[in-house]
Scaffold this motif. Structure first.
Motif, PDB file in Angstrom:
ATOM      1  N   ASN A 162       0.820  -1.227   0.000  1.00  0.00           N
ATOM      2  CA  ASN A 162       0.000   0.000   0.000  1.00  0.00           C
ATOM      3  C   ASN A 162       0.844   1.264   0.000  1.00  0.00           C
ATOM      4  O   ASN A 162       0.404   2.301   0.496  1.00  0.00           O
ATOM      5  CB  ASN A 162      -0.939  -0.003   1.217  1.00  0.00           C
ATOM      6  N   ASN A 163       2.046   1.190  -0.529  1.00  0.00           N
ATOM      7  CA  ASN A 163       2.865   2.396  -0.650  1.00  0.00           C
ATOM      8  C   ASN A 163       2.070   3.452  -1.416  1.00  0.00           C
ATOM      9  O   ASN A 163       1.457   3.167  -2.430  1.00  0.00           O
ATOM     10  CB  ASN A 163       4.165   2.034  -1.390  1.00  0.00           C
ATOM     11  N   ALA A 164       2.080   4.695  -0.915  1.00  0.00           N
ATOM     12  CA  ALA A 164       1.222   5.721  -1.497  1.00  0.00           C
ATOM     13  C   ALA A 164       1.596   6.027  -2.945  1.00  0.00           C
ATOM     14  O   ALA A 164       0.726   6.233  -3.792  1.00  0.00           O
ATOM     15  CB  ALA A 164       1.323   7.002  -0.663  1.00  0.00           C
ATOM     16  N   ARG A 165       2.895   6.053  -3.245  1.00  0.00           N
ATOM     17  CA  ARG A 165       3.316   6.398  -4.601  1.00  0.00           C
ATOM     18  C   ARG A 165       3.314   5.192  -5.520  1.00  0.00           C
ATOM     19  O   ARG A 165       2.920   5.291  -6.685  1.00  0.00           O
ATOM     20  CB  ARG A 165       4.725   7.029  -4.541  1.00  0.00           C
ATOM     21  N   PHE A 166       3.782   4.048  -5.011  1.00  0.00           N
ATOM     22  CA  PHE A 166       3.898   2.842  -5.840  1.00  0.00           C
ATOM     23  C   PHE A 166       3.223   1.643  -5.166  1.00  0.00           C
ATOM     24  O   PHE A 166       3.897   0.718  -4.711  1.00  0.00           O
ATOM     25  CB  PHE A 166       5.371   2.521  -6.126  1.00  0.00           C
ATOM     26  N   PRO A 167       1.884   1.644  -5.077  1.00  0.00           N
ATOM     27  CA  PRO A 167       1.206   0.465  -4.527  1.00  0.00           C
ATOM     28  C   PRO A 167       1.456  -0.749  -5.427  1.00  0.00           C
ATOM     29  O   PRO A 167       1.555  -0.605  -6.649  1.00  0.00           O
ATOM     30  CB  PRO A 167      -0.270   0.871  -4.539  1.00  0.00           C
ATOM     31  N   ILE A 168       1.582  -1.922  -4.828  1.00  0.00           N
ATOM     32  CA  ILE A 168       1.843  -3.126  -5.628  1.00  0.00           C
ATOM     33  C   ILE A 168       0.524  -3.640  -6.187  1.00  0.00           C
ATOM     34  O   ILE A 168      -0.406  -3.968  -5.445  1.00  0.00           O
ATOM     35  CB  ILE A 168       2.542  -4.202  -4.771  1.00  0.00           C
ATOM     36  N   LYS A 169       0.434  -3.676  -7.519  1.00  0.00           N
ATOM     37  CA  LYS A 169      -0.797  -4.098  -8.190  1.00  0.00           C
ATOM     38  C   LYS A 169      -0.646  -5.456  -8.862  1.00  0.00           C
ATOM     39  O   LYS A 169      -1.531  -5.878  -9.604  1.00  0.00           O
ATOM     40  CB  LYS A 169      -1.183  -3.043  -9.249  1.00  0.00           C
ATOM     41  N   GLY A 170       0.463  -6.102  -8.640  1.00  0.00           N
ATOM     42  CA  GLY A 170       0.684  -7.409  -9.253  1.00  0.00           C
ATOM     43  C   GLY A 170       2.157  -7.574  -9.541  1.00  0.00           C
ATOM     44  O   GLY A 170       2.995  -6.791  -9.066  1.00  0.00           O
ATOM     45  N   GLY A 171       2.458  -8.620 -10.313  1.00  0.00           N
ATOM     46  CA  GLY A 171       3.861  -8.834 -10.633  1.00  0.00           C
ATOM     47  C   GLY A 171       4.007  -9.831 -11.766  1.00  0.00           C
ATOM     48  O   GLY A 171       3.098 -10.623 -12.039  1.00  0.00           O
ATOM     49  N   LEU A 172       5.128  -9.767 -12.443  1.00  0.00           N
ATOM     50  CA  LEU A 172       5.455 -10.744 -13.484  1.00  0.00           C
ATOM     51  C   LEU A 172       6.547 -11.651 -12.925  1.00  0.00           C
ATOM     52  O   LEU A 172       7.629 -11.175 -12.565  1.00  0.00           O
ATOM     53  CB  LEU A 172       5.951 -10.041 -14.752  1.00  0.00           C
ATOM     54  N   ALA A 173       6.233 -12.930 -12.842  1.00  0.00           N
ATOM     55  CA  ALA A 173       7.180 -13.876 -12.248  1.00  0.00           C
ATOM     56  C   ALA A 173       7.792 -14.760 -13.316  1.00  0.00           C
ATOM     57  O   ALA A 173       7.127 -15.167 -14.268  1.00  0.00           O
ATOM     58  CB  ALA A 173       6.468 -14.751 -11.219  1.00  0.00           C
ATOM     59  N   GLN A 174       9.074 -15.025 -13.171  1.00  0.00           N
ATOM     60  CA  GLN A 174       9.710 -16.091 -13.937  1.00  0.00           C
ATOM     61  C   GLN A 174      10.263 -17.087 -12.917  1.00  0.00           C
ATOM     62  O   GLN A 174      11.244 -16.809 -12.229  1.00  0.00           O
ATOM     63  CB  GLN A 174      10.841 -15.584 -14.840  1.00  0.00           C
ATOM     64  N   HIS A 175       9.604 -18.225 -12.826  1.00  0.00           N
ATOM     65  CA  HIS A 175       9.938 -19.164 -11.751  1.00  0.00           C
ATOM     66  C   HIS A 175      11.281 -19.849 -11.983  1.00  0.00           C
ATOM     67  O   HIS A 175      11.859 -20.393 -11.054  1.00  0.00           O
ATOM     68  CB  HIS A 175       8.819 -20.204 -11.599  1.00  0.00           C
ATOM     69  N   ARG A 176      11.751 -19.835 -13.222  1.00  0.00           N
ATOM     70  CA  ARG A 176      13.038 -20.494 -13.508  1.00  0.00           C
ATOM     71  C   ARG A 176      14.215 -19.566 -13.241  1.00  0.00           C
ATOM     72  O   ARG A 176      15.368 -19.983 -13.302  1.00  0.00           O
ATOM     73  CB  ARG A 176      13.074 -20.964 -14.957  1.00  0.00           C
ATOM     74  N   GLY A 177      13.961 -18.291 -12.989  1.00  0.00           N
ATOM     75  CA  GLY A 177      15.053 -17.385 -12.633  1.00  0.00           C
ATOM     76  C   GLY A 177      15.580 -17.709 -11.252  1.00  0.00           C
ATOM     77  O   GLY A 177      15.071 -18.595 -10.565  1.00  0.00           O
ATOM     78  N   GLY A 178      16.601 -16.991 -10.830  1.00  0.00           N
ATOM     79  CA  GLY A 178      17.136 -17.253  -9.495  1.00  0.00           C
ATOM     80  C   GLY A 178      18.501 -16.649  -9.303  1.00  0.00           C
ATOM     81  O   GLY A 178      18.801 -15.571  -9.830  1.00  0.00           O
ATOM     82  N   THR A 179      19.325 -17.354  -8.545  1.00  0.00           N
ATOM     83  CA  THR A 179      20.673 -16.876  -8.248  1.00  0.00           C
ATOM     84  C   THR A 179      21.683 -18.005  -8.413  1.00  0.00           C
ATOM     85  O   THR A 179      21.325 -19.183  -8.383  1.00  0.00           O
ATOM     86  CB  THR A 179      20.792 -16.327  -6.808  1.00  0.00           C
ATOM     87  N   VAL A 180      22.927 -17.628  -8.593  1.00  0.00           N
ATOM     88  CA  VAL A 180      24.038 -18.574  -8.695  1.00  0.00           C
ATOM     89  C   VAL A 180      25.194 -17.992  -7.891  1.00  0.00           C
ATOM     90  O   VAL A 180      25.365 -16.766  -7.854  1.00  0.00           O
ATOM     91  CB  VAL A 180      24.490 -18.762 -10.161  1.00  0.00           C
ATOM     92  N   ARG A 181      25.965 -18.852  -7.248  1.00  0.00           N
ATOM     93  CA  ARG A 181      27.131 -18.346  -6.517  1.00  0.00           C
ATOM     94  C   ARG A 181      28.165 -17.874  -7.525  1.00  0.00           C
ATOM     95  O   ARG A 181      28.740 -18.669  -8.277  1.00  0.00           O
ATOM     96  CB  ARG A 181      27.698 -19.448  -5.634  1.00  0.00           C
ATOM     97  N   HIS A 182      28.428 -16.559  -7.549  1.00  0.00           N
ATOM     98  CA  HIS A 182      29.203 -15.988  -8.655  1.00  0.00           C
ATOM     99  C   HIS A 182      30.664 -16.452  -8.673  1.00  0.00           C
ATOM    100  O   HIS A 182      31.194 -16.776  -9.742  1.00  0.00           O
ATOM    101  CB  HIS A 182      29.106 -14.464  -8.666  1.00  0.00           C
TER     102      HIS A 182
END
Lengths: 416, 95
Positions: A162-182
């Motif tokens: 509920n942030n006044a300037r940027f309320p969260i109205k949804g999102g685009l997810a990529q479930h195969r994304g992530g992180t790797v130990r660099h």
């Protein structure tokens, strides 16, 4: 030496005396078929795929510092393939597929973690844009899911929806994304390349190119001249400084991007979240630190450290969306130098000098591209034709009008 | 960073917008025979030195003047600040 569970047990029982170095500390020979300049993730991956996939031999990687000491160890470790444009999305999807098999391929635990990445939506216009991007991802086999605010709250209950300037109205997810130990990516590729006979030469700075009759015949280095049939520059961040030695001006500015790590916390953040509107993105490392970053500082820099206004901006963005971040202390921050190109997309191409090749312009997206960049560059070096996923990454796209400008910002590198 | 504005004195860099390489002042002649090639260079290629760099900053949150700032890209130290207008006129532009 092959790494395995059996090997771990055997070494545990015999005092860990049989491990040995992961790669040889090679000294330069007088002549190679391929000299790759830059022992970062991309350079090592290029050497590995050249040897493994394209069956080439007599390959050297020359590195000014030490393996893992450059940008491959200075990024925020995120992998994803959530691009929009045809020139980019097949390439990054190819990269993500290579990440998915990387550890088996390299026989090295790179801690590839497909924990998912979520881009937050704050307005109807942004939802339209993200739906379009999601469709492009699905068409390219990358997969994408549009999430509602309720679905996001279920996974990330601590986000301030509920942030006044940027309320969260949804999102685009990529479930195969992530992180790797660099670091493990650098070490894994270095070890695997070494096992295929690649010479990894550290503490060897290239000081010039030897160019005779329009053809590059080798490089002058701090450890003497090294001859090569093909020389491959792969030093994103310092590309302009290197290619200047071959008389080239590039469509690139070098900029500093800062990154931050908090103190170690118990598991809190299960995936990667990006708050593009507020210039903030965050994931939690396996050690527990919140790893986050935001915008580039915005002016040309080779300093590897940024200034405080961007620190403040990133932390404000974080607090706006992720209020309990304020209870964590900032442990470390650092800056990495990036090639910011004129359209925000990279270059993998030949140059006007025969036998001299170029890979750079990765902006702040180089880490996720590491495997595909290496594969595509190896393809170009071995066959003199671009890999099918990297045909758009040409030098002349600026002259012909075929820019790959994901954000539509034009030729202003600090806006990409 | 503080930018020592020639008219207003030291100002926070946050008041400025960064444009880049100051050679952008020298727009090519559109009637030259090789104007297309010159404009491709002008639009897309940049000097990108490690060390002293002359660059354009716009004082958007201030007097809206364009400045040419000489800054070391390895230390961020600013050694010279000029009005872009003066630099351009000294080169014979916009008489």
């Amino acid at each position: 030496m092959h790494y395995s569970g059996f090997k771990v047990i055997k070494e545990a029982l015999t005092g860990h005396r049989g491990w040995g170095p992961a790669w040889r500390d090679a000294t330069p020979k007088a002549q190679y078929d391929y000299v790759i300049i830059g022992g970062g993730g991309h350079g090592l991956a290029t050497a590995y795929y050249l040897a493994k996939e394209f069956k080439q031999a007599r390959i050297a990687v020359v590195e000014k510092g030490w393996i893992g000491g450059g940008n491959v160890g200075r990024n925020t470790t995120i992998i994803r393939s959530n691009y929009l444009l045809d020139g980019n999305e097949p390439f990054y999807e190819f990269s993500l597929q290579l990440w998915e098999n990387l550890e088996q391929e390299l026989n090295y635990n790179a801690m590839v973690s497909q924990r998912g990445i979520l881009n937050l939506i704050h307005s109807d216009a942004q939802r339209d844009a993200f739906i379009r991007r999601g469709n492009a991802m699905i068409l390219n086999g990358a997969g994408a899911e549009l999430l509602s605010t309720e679905q996001i709250v279920a996974r990330y209950p601590f986000l301030n929806v509920n942030n006044a300037r940027f309320p969260i109205k949804g999102g685009l997810a990529q479930h195969r994304g992530g992180t790797v130990r660099h670091d493990a990516v650098a070490w894994g590729y270095a070890r695997a390349a070494d096992r295929h006979g690649v010479d990894i030469i550290q503490n060897c700075e290239v000081t010039g190119f030897r160019i005779e009759n329009g053809a590059c015949t080798g490089v002058e280095t701090s450890r003497g001249f090294i001859g090569a049939k093909k020389v491959a520059a792969c030093v994103a961040g310092s590309s302009s400084r290197l290619m200047e030695k071959a008389g080239m001006r590039l469509p690139i500015e070098s900029h500093v991007l800062q990154a931050f790590v908090s103190e170690g916390l118990k598991p809190l953040l299960p995936g990667v979240i990006t708050f593009g509107a507020g210039h903030f993105y965050c994931s939690q490392s396996d050690k527990g630190g919140l790893v986050f970053g935001g915008d580039i500082d915005g002016y040309n820099s080779y300093a590897q450290r940024g200034n405080l206004p961007v620190v403040e901006d990133v932390c404000e963005g974080g607090m706006a969306i992720f209020p309990n971040l304020g209870r964590a202390r900032l442990l470390r921050m650092w800056g990495g130098i990036m090639d910011m190109s004129m359209d925000g997309s990279p270059i993998i191409d030949r140059t006007h000098v025969d036998g001299l090749y170029f890979n750079g312009g990765w902006c702040y997206g180089g880490f996720k591209a590491t495997p595909a960049s290496g594969f595509a560059y190896a393809h170009l070096l071995a066959t003199d034709t671009p890999h099918k996923t990297a045909t758009a990454y040409r030098f002349d796209r600026f002259a012909t009008g075929h820019m790959i400008d994901e954000k539509g910002m034009g030729n202003q590198p600090n806006l990409h | 960073m503080l930018i020592n504005h020639p008219i207003l004195g030291p100002r926070d860099a946050g008041e400025f917008v960064y444009k880049g390489d100051a050679s952008l002042i020298r727009r090519p002649d559109w009637q030259a025979d090789d104007a297309v090639a010159q404009f491709i260079d002008y639009g897309y290629l940049r000097d990108n030195p490690a060390g002293l760099h002359r660059e354009l900053w716009f004082h958007e949150q201030g007097d809206r003047s364009w400045l040419v700032v000489t800054r070391d890209t390895t230390t961020h130290e600013i050694t010279k600040v000029e009005l872009a207008r003066d630099v351009a006129r000294a080169e014979g532009r916009s008489k």
